[in-house]
Design an enzyme around this catalytic site. Structure first.
Site, PDB file in Angstrom:
ATOM      1  N   HIS A 212      -2.203 -23.632  42.926  1.00 15.40           N
ATOM      2  CA  HIS A 212      -2.499 -23.411  41.508  1.00 15.40           C
ATOM      3  C   HIS A 212      -1.287 -23.884  40.706  1.00 15.40           C
ATOM      4  CE1 HIS A 212      -5.069 -21.375  38.580  1.00 15.40           C
ATOM      5  NE2 HIS A 212      -3.957 -21.049  37.953  1.00 15.40           N
TER       6      HIS A 212
ATOM      7  N   GLU B 280      -9.126 -16.663  38.838  1.00 19.45           N
ATOM      8  CA  GLU B 280      -8.079 -16.016  38.023  1.00 19.45           C
ATOM      9  C   GLU B 280      -8.385 -16.003  36.529  1.00 19.45           C
ATOM     10  OE1 GLU B 280      -4.299 -17.418  37.265  1.00 19.45           O
ATOM     11  OE2 GLU B 280      -5.121 -19.073  36.122  1.00 19.45           O
ATOM     12  N   ASN B 281      -9.425 -16.744  36.102  1.00 20.97           N
ATOM     13  CA  ASN B 281      -9.797 -16.739  34.688  1.00 20.97           C
ATOM     14  C   ASN B 281     -11.128 -16.039  34.441  1.00 20.97           C
ATOM     15  OD1 ASN B 281      -8.298 -19.803  34.916  1.00 20.97           O
ATOM     16  ND2 ASN B 281      -7.589 -18.365  33.363  1.00 20.97           N
TER      17      ASN B 281
ATOM     18  N   ASN C 124      -1.566 -17.962  38.119  1.00 23.19           N
ATOM     19  CA  ASN C 124      -0.560 -17.430  37.193  1.00 23.19           C
ATOM     20  C   ASN C 124      -1.040 -16.220  36.399  1.00 23.19           C
ATOM     21  OD1 ASN C 124      -2.175 -19.646  36.083  1.00 23.19           O
ATOM     22  ND2 ASN C 124      -1.107 -19.236  34.175  1.00 23.19           N
ATOM     23  N   HIS C 125      -2.368 -16.045  36.298  1.00 28.55           N
ATOM     24  CA  HIS C 125      -2.894 -14.905  35.539  1.00 28.55           C
ATOM     25  C   HIS C 125      -3.274 -13.723  36.425  1.00 28.55           C
ATOM     26  CE1 HIS C 125      -2.678 -16.958  31.767  1.00 28.55           C
ATOM     27  NE2 HIS C 125      -3.505 -17.917  32.136  1.00 28.55           N
TER      28      HIS C 125
ATOM     29  N   ASP D 267     -11.783 -23.073  38.881  1.00 33.46           N
ATOM     30  CA  ASP D 267     -11.526 -21.827  38.159  1.00 33.46           C
ATOM     31  C   ASP D 267     -12.726 -21.347  37.322  1.00 33.46           C
ATOM     32  OD1 ASP D 267      -9.346 -23.428  38.889  1.00 33.46           O
ATOM     33  OD2 ASP D 267      -8.002 -22.488  37.457  1.00 33.46           O
TER      34      ASP D 267
ATOM     35  N   HIS E 266      -8.013 -26.946  34.924  1.00 35.15           N
ATOM     36  CA  HIS E 266      -9.416 -26.885  34.485  1.00 35.15           C
ATOM     37  C   HIS E 266      -9.991 -28.272  34.194  1.00 35.15           C
ATOM     38  CE1 HIS E 266      -9.213 -22.367  33.099  1.00 35.15           C
ATOM     39  NE2 HIS E 266      -8.583 -22.593  34.239  1.00 35.15           N
TER      40      HIS E 266
ATOM     41  N   HIS F 187      -5.995 -24.797  38.248  1.00 33.01           N
ATOM     42  CA  HIS F 187      -5.244 -24.357  37.065  1.00 33.01           C
ATOM     43  C   HIS F 187      -5.452 -25.220  35.826  1.00 33.01           C
ATOM     44  CE1 HIS F 187      -2.184 -22.665  34.450  1.00 33.01           C
ATOM     45  NE2 HIS F 187      -1.562 -23.817  34.382  1.00 33.01           N
TER      46      HIS F 187
HETATM   47 FE   LIG Z   1      -4.054 -20.786  35.843  1.00 31.67          FE
END
Ligand SMILES: [Fe+2]
Length: 259
Positions: free
Chosen positions: A151, A41-42, A68-69, A10, A178, A176
């Site tokens: 994720h 996603e981040n 999720n983001h 990520d 990290h 997810h």
């Molecule tokens: Fe995430």
């Protein structure tokens, strides 16, 4: 023929984007990488904008996966419809835009299937079952090789997915949390697996954000907008080497860079 696929953890914030841009091309060249999947996603901290997605592609990603983001930067919605090279989890309901898997042209005519899934343990409950969705998608995907980014929060869910798909896909990795896990392995039927890739961004941080903000949260302080940490960065990834004749993963190794 050996096929080298790089899965990158990520990317967090501007620092992660910049570090990816500075290092991904040389990392790919050094290891003769054929295909690269990056979780993005981040890129905005939470979420990703079209500009940031383009930055990740320009840095050398073939496909971007999310999680999720996905919808925290809602301006990505149209981009997800327009660009097949960026995936959101396949087990979102059919009420949202975009696609959860794709089959892409790889080197030497290989068709590379990439699937993005999201876990349900300790996550939003409004997702379809990632296991049954994965099985259904595999029946539709006309690919020579297939890889999966799950994720998810729970190590158990990610481990179960690896074993569930063992022998049916060539690699499964988690994203997810990290935090890179030390369990890179090849499962008995030839699927490369790791519970979590880790992340790309500030090394002196709690999952990429300023440690003091994380501490404040756990002390019960006022909520505040998370800011990415500063200082040296890292890139955490796993290189999966796949024998295209047997369709088995023959090697899986960490490729991590630190400033
Ligand atoms: Fe995430």
């Amino acid at each position: 023929m050996l096929f080298h696929l790089l899965a990158v953890g990520d990317v967090v914030g501007d620092q992660g984007l910049s570090f990816l841009d500075r290092h991904l091309r040389s990392l790919k060249k050094l290891h003769a990488v054929d295909f690269t999947v990056v979780n993005g996603e981040n890129a905005s901290g939470v979420g990703i904008t079209p500009r940031q997605a383009k930055d990740i592609f320009n840095a050398g990603a073939d496909v971007i996966t999310l999680g999720n983001h996905t919808w925290n930067r809602i301006q990505i919605a149209d981009f997800l419809e327009d660009n097949p090279y960026i995936l959101r989890p396949a087990n979102y309901t059919s009420r949202v835009p975009g696609r959860g898997w794709g089959v892409f042209d790889g080197p030497r005519g290989l068709r590379i299937g990439v699937m993005n899934l999201i876990g349900r343990c300790e996550m939003d409950s409004n997702f379809e079952n990632p296991f049954t969705v994965a099985s259904a998608a595999l029946k539709e995907m006309d690919a020579d090789l297939t890889v999966v980014d799950l994720h998810a929060e729970a190590t158990s869910e990610k481990g179960a997915m690896g074993w569930y798909l063992d022998g049916r896909v060539q690699a499964v990795w988690g994203t997810h949390t990290h935090v890179p896990t030390a369990d890179v392995q090849i499962l008995p039927k030839g699927t490369g697996f790791v519970t979590d890739l880790g992340m790309t961004g500030p090394a002196q941080s709690v999952l990429g954000i300023k440690p003091q903000q994380a501490i404040n949260r756990f002390l019960g302080g006022l909520p505040a907008r998370f800011e990415q940490s500063e200082g040296p960065c890292k890139l955490e990834s796993v290189l999966f080497t796949i024998d295209t004749s047997t369709r088995k993963c023959v090697s899986a190794e960490r490729l991590d860079i630190r400033e």
